[in-house]
Design a protein around this motif. Structure first.
Motif, PDB file in Angstrom:
ATOM      1  N   ALA A   1       0.765  -1.190   0.171  1.00  0.00           N
ATOM      2  CA  ALA A   1      -0.103  -0.017   0.235  1.00  0.00           C
ATOM      3  C   ALA A   1       1.029   1.655  -0.137  1.00  0.00           C
ATOM      4  N   PHE A   2       1.832   0.788   0.397  1.00  0.00           N
ATOM      5  CA  PHE A   2       3.002   2.840   1.356  1.00  0.00           C
ATOM      6  C   PHE A   2       4.015   2.641  -0.608  1.00  0.00           C
ATOM      7  N   SER A   3       3.840   1.901  -1.221  1.00  0.00           N
ATOM      8  CA  SER A   3       4.753   2.008  -2.141  1.00  0.00           C
ATOM      9  C   SER A   3       3.634   2.447  -3.320  1.00  0.00           C
ATOM     10  N   ALA A   4       2.411   1.769  -3.144  1.00  0.00           N
ATOM     11  CA  ALA A   4       1.614   2.146  -4.294  1.00  0.00           C
ATOM     12  C   ALA A   4       0.820   3.798  -4.062  1.00  0.00           C
ATOM     13  N   SER A   5       0.933   3.960  -2.834  1.00  0.00           N
ATOM     14  CA  SER A   5       0.957   5.489  -2.130  1.00  0.00           C
ATOM     15  C   SER A   5       1.931   5.904  -2.512  1.00  0.00           C
ATOM     16  N   VAL A   6       2.915   6.387  -2.411  1.00  0.00           N
ATOM     17  CA  VAL A   6       4.215   7.178  -3.612  1.00  0.00           C
ATOM     18  C   VAL A   6       4.050   7.026  -4.807  1.00  0.00           C
ATOM     19  N   LEU A   7       3.411   6.289  -5.422  1.00  0.00           N
ATOM     20  CA  LEU A   7       2.940   6.237  -7.635  1.00  0.00           C
ATOM     21  C   LEU A   7       2.361   6.789  -6.676  1.00  0.00           C
ATOM     22  N   ALA A   8       0.578   6.714  -6.346  1.00  0.00           N
ATOM     23  CA  ALA A   8      -0.232   7.675  -6.873  1.00  0.00           C
ATOM     24  C   ALA A   8       0.090   9.203  -6.080  1.00  0.00           C
ATOM     25  N   ALA A   9       0.706   9.599  -5.266  1.00  0.00           N
ATOM     26  CA  ALA A   9       0.819  10.914  -4.986  1.00  0.00           C
ATOM     27  C   ALA A   9       1.966  11.477  -5.804  1.00  0.00           C
TER      28      ALA A   9
END
Lengths: 350, 363
Positions: free
Chosen positions: A73-81
């Motif tokens: 989730a953290f990695s995907a959130s970095v991507l999204a952000a």
């Protein structure tokens, strides 16, 4: 009992269960046998099975990584952000992958260098990285990724195989070779079996653990990015609870939770069993909670039954219990069921 | 001994799965595609053909969706079709569960899927696959954002989404009076298509000068989980000492918020309103914690959804703008463009019922 049966006992059992599941699925649903359904079966859980492969390394090494779903989730959130902030998409993907590796390295430092239990460190990671993901994407879902990225997660790349599925198939073969055919792989078993012995035999225990934990973080990050591509958007609760499904696949595969034993073949078979139970029951219209329940019961039985049977057998024969694991023959212990060593020590004391 | 052990475990594993799978698999029946009349011509949907379908709620842990399914079953019986299989994820946060069910529906080759989308565009690839496989995809309660671009034939809206914002604003005005005050919104999941549309509409409605004293201070999300929603309601009270009202456009959120206020003895200070299920809310409406709330009939929504889907799947109704049909006991509907989406069609069920202590016990 022939040598091959002793060595591959657990894998044979899993293969038997798998055949049983397949026969049942075929009899339950006329739609089960179809190439597309086989593909769907993998595609619907592709992120979990990719992480399960690296989780096998972690557990063989005598550690655990509870943080994988949160790192996803953290990695995907970095991507999204980053994407939402207007960063070039390639950069965002690179940063997301790096985030996973750094998260793994960070936790690995505490486990390998500070000697803290991975259970505690990655439990903190589970909470911390999830929190970080929620802070990054707040209460929204961030999507609108480039077309090619969504396609990569959703469409077939080669023949009918998606990118994620190809990655998994290649990954599990490579992982099996590393685990069973390289000095590094063998050192994982020695460390998982007894890290003191490993240290005295000249293995760099801390470095090995650091590599394994970092790889776990990296693969989790990669899985997070794949998940973002498959769903087309990222939420803070992405993948929540996946860690338990992933660990279930590994343990059912015959990897001892105490470390030092298990094979990639067993993990592969266990993945097939779990996915096919879910698919078969789903096609037969059983509720998702029922599917989860059946897999849970199977896990309990897979731990209980062999232990009970071997304990019962030993009591009857008053035998001394199995010989201690033989050093280099790592696959030997594949058939050696979880917790057996501990059980047998108890039995001998009695 | 090892052989025995292996055998035993295999048998145990088999027995387990076999026991769990005792239920019969239902095969899909075919739906003939007759030429449907064009727009402007009223079609009375008639039974006679079978239709296999899956009815997917946002989650199986919310009683309103059971009511919707009751309505769908009622419609199926009237039309002489096999009731759709009711399958949903265990919680509204479970996006993957809906994707799995939708994907399996394609494999099963059903005729129709009726879904209340629990997230945003995440379901779209699976919905598109379903339509490509010849399955009629109809959304209800919460639409698929890209509509026709993602395989959806029709959205059965419970009420006009614009009206929802106004109804909520009116209830807020009614409860807070002319002097107005601070209020906050407690919603479901952050990307729930229906709730987000209503919140947006409410914010638009608040622009009207007659609501000028109502101040929306925050919007929080309880994920349609009773505990989450309860905690979020209390957090709002902590964060905004002058808060006078919590508006929850979700049946789970409103009940949890009312309970939180009741447990903390805050009922006089902070009122609760929004969209609620009368059976959940009776207690709170009578004791003043949630004096006024609104809802539509979920049973009717399920009934209408099944009728509309059946009409489209059997070729009696064309899913095009202007098509008119009669859906059993609910009467006539006309398919129109959905103003809340770029490329979606809808029918609107309506109307709202506003519940107060006068009528909540009948609801």
């Amino acid at each position: 009992m022939p040598e091959w049966a002793r060595r591959w006992g657990w894998e044979l059992l899993l293969a038997g269960i798998l055949i049983g599941v397949l026969i049942l699925n075929v009899s339950l649903s006329p739609f089960y046998l179809g190439v597309q359904n086989v593909i769907n079966t993998f595609q619907l859980s592709i992120e979990k099975v990719i992480v399960a492969v690296i989780m096998a390394f972690v557990i063989v090494n005598g550690e655990i990584d509870l943080s994988v779903a949160s790192v996803m989730a953290f990695s995907a959130s970095v991507l999204a952000a980053l994407h939402a902030a207007g960063a070039p998409f390639g950069l965002a993907v690179g940063a997301a992958l790096l985030t996973g590796a750094i998260a793994g390295l960070f936790q690995g430092f505490f486990v390998a260098r500070m000697g803290l239990p991975s259970l505690t460190v990655t439990l903190a990671g589970l909470i911390g990285f999830r929190g970080a993901a929620r802070i990054l994407v707040e209460d929204q879902s961030i999507g609108d990724f480039p077309e090619w990225f969504d396609r990569l997660g959703q469409d077939p790349l080669v023949g009918r195989l998606s990118f994620g599925l190809l990655l998994f198939l290649v990954g599990i073969v490579v992982a099996g070779i590393i685990l069973h055919r390289t000095p590094f792989g063998r050192s994982l078993y020695v460390i998982g079996d007894n890290s003191e012995v490993a240290r005295f035999s000249g293995i760099n225990v801390a470095r090995t653990k650091l590599i394994v934990m970092t790889s776990s973080g990296f693969v989790a990050g990669l899985a997070g990015v794949l998940f973002a591509a498959r769903l087309g958007s990222v939420r803070g609760d992405l993948g929540q609870g996946f860690e338990l499904d992933i660990i279930t696949m590994v343990l059912l595969g015959g990897v001892s939770i105490f470390g030092g034993s298990g094979t990639m073949v067993g993990v592969g078979l266990s993945i097939l069993i779990v996915l096919n139970i879910r698919n078969g029951l789903g096609l037969a219209r059983f509720a998702i909670t029922t599917q989860t329940g059946v897999i849970g019961v199977l896990l309990i039985l897979s731990v209980l039954v062999p232990n009970l049977v071997s304990r019962f057998a030993r009591r009857r024969h008053r035998g001394p219990g199995p010989a201690p694991p033989s050093g280099g023959r790592t696959t030997d212990q594949g058939g050696d069921l979880r917790g057996r060593e501990h059980e047998s020590q108890q039995a001998t004391v009695e | 001994m090892k052989k025995h052990r292996t055998l035993l475990a295999v048998v145990a594993g088999l027995a387990l799965v076999m026991a769990a799978c005792a239920e019969e698999q239902q095969a899909g029946g075919g739906g003939g595609q007759a030429e449907a009349p064009g727009p402007g011509e009223l079609v009375t949907i008639e039974g006679g053909e079978d239709m296999s379908g899956v009815f997917i709620p946002k989650a199986t842990d919310n009683p309103v969706f059971d009511q919707a399914n009751d309505g769908a079953v009622e419609a199926a019986e009237e039309l002489g079709a096999e009731p759709a299989s009711f399958e949903g994820p265990p919680s509204a946060e479970d996006i993957e569960g809906q994707i799995q069910i939708m994907t399996n529906a394609v494999t099963q080759g059903v005729d129709a899927v009726m879904i209340s989308n629990n997230a945003a565009e995440q379901i779209e690839p699976a919905a598109q696959q379903a339509q490509d496989a010849g399955i009629t995809v109809v959304s209800w309660d919460s639409p698929i954002p890209s509509g026709a671009d993602a395989g959806e034939s029709l959205f059965v809206a419970q009420v006009d989404f614009d009206e929802t914002g106004e109804v909520m604003a009116d209830m807020a005005l009614d409860l807070l009076g002319e002097e107005g005050g601070e209020f906050a919104i407690l919603s479901a999941t952050p990307d729930a298509a229906n709730q987000n549309a209503w919140i947006e509409d409410m914010e638009a409605a608040l622009e009207d000068p007659k609501y000028e004293n109502l101040e929306l201070v925050d919007t929080v999300y309880g994920n349609d989980d009773p505990e989450d929603s309860y905690d979020q309601a209390l957090a709002l009270v902590d964060q905004y000492p002058d808060l006078q009202l919590i508006m929850a456009p979700t049946t789970v959120g409103i009940a949890a918020a009312a309970e939180a206020m009741q447990d903390e003895d805050l009922c006089g200070q902070v009122l609760v309103s929004g969209l609620g299920l009368p059976s959940d809310m009776v207690e709170f409406t009578l004791n003043g914690c949630a004096p006024e709330f609104a809802l539509w009939s979920f049973t009717d929504l399920g009934y209408l959804t099944y009728y509309a889907t059946y009409g489209i799947a059997t070729g009696q109704v064309q899913a095009v703008e202007g098509a008119q049909f009669e859906a059993g006991r609910l009467g006539e509907y006309t398919i129109e463009p959905d103003p809340t989406r770029d490329n979606g069609l809808r029918i609107v069920m309506g109307p709202f019922t506003v519940y107060t202590e006068e009528n909540v016990e009948e609801g």
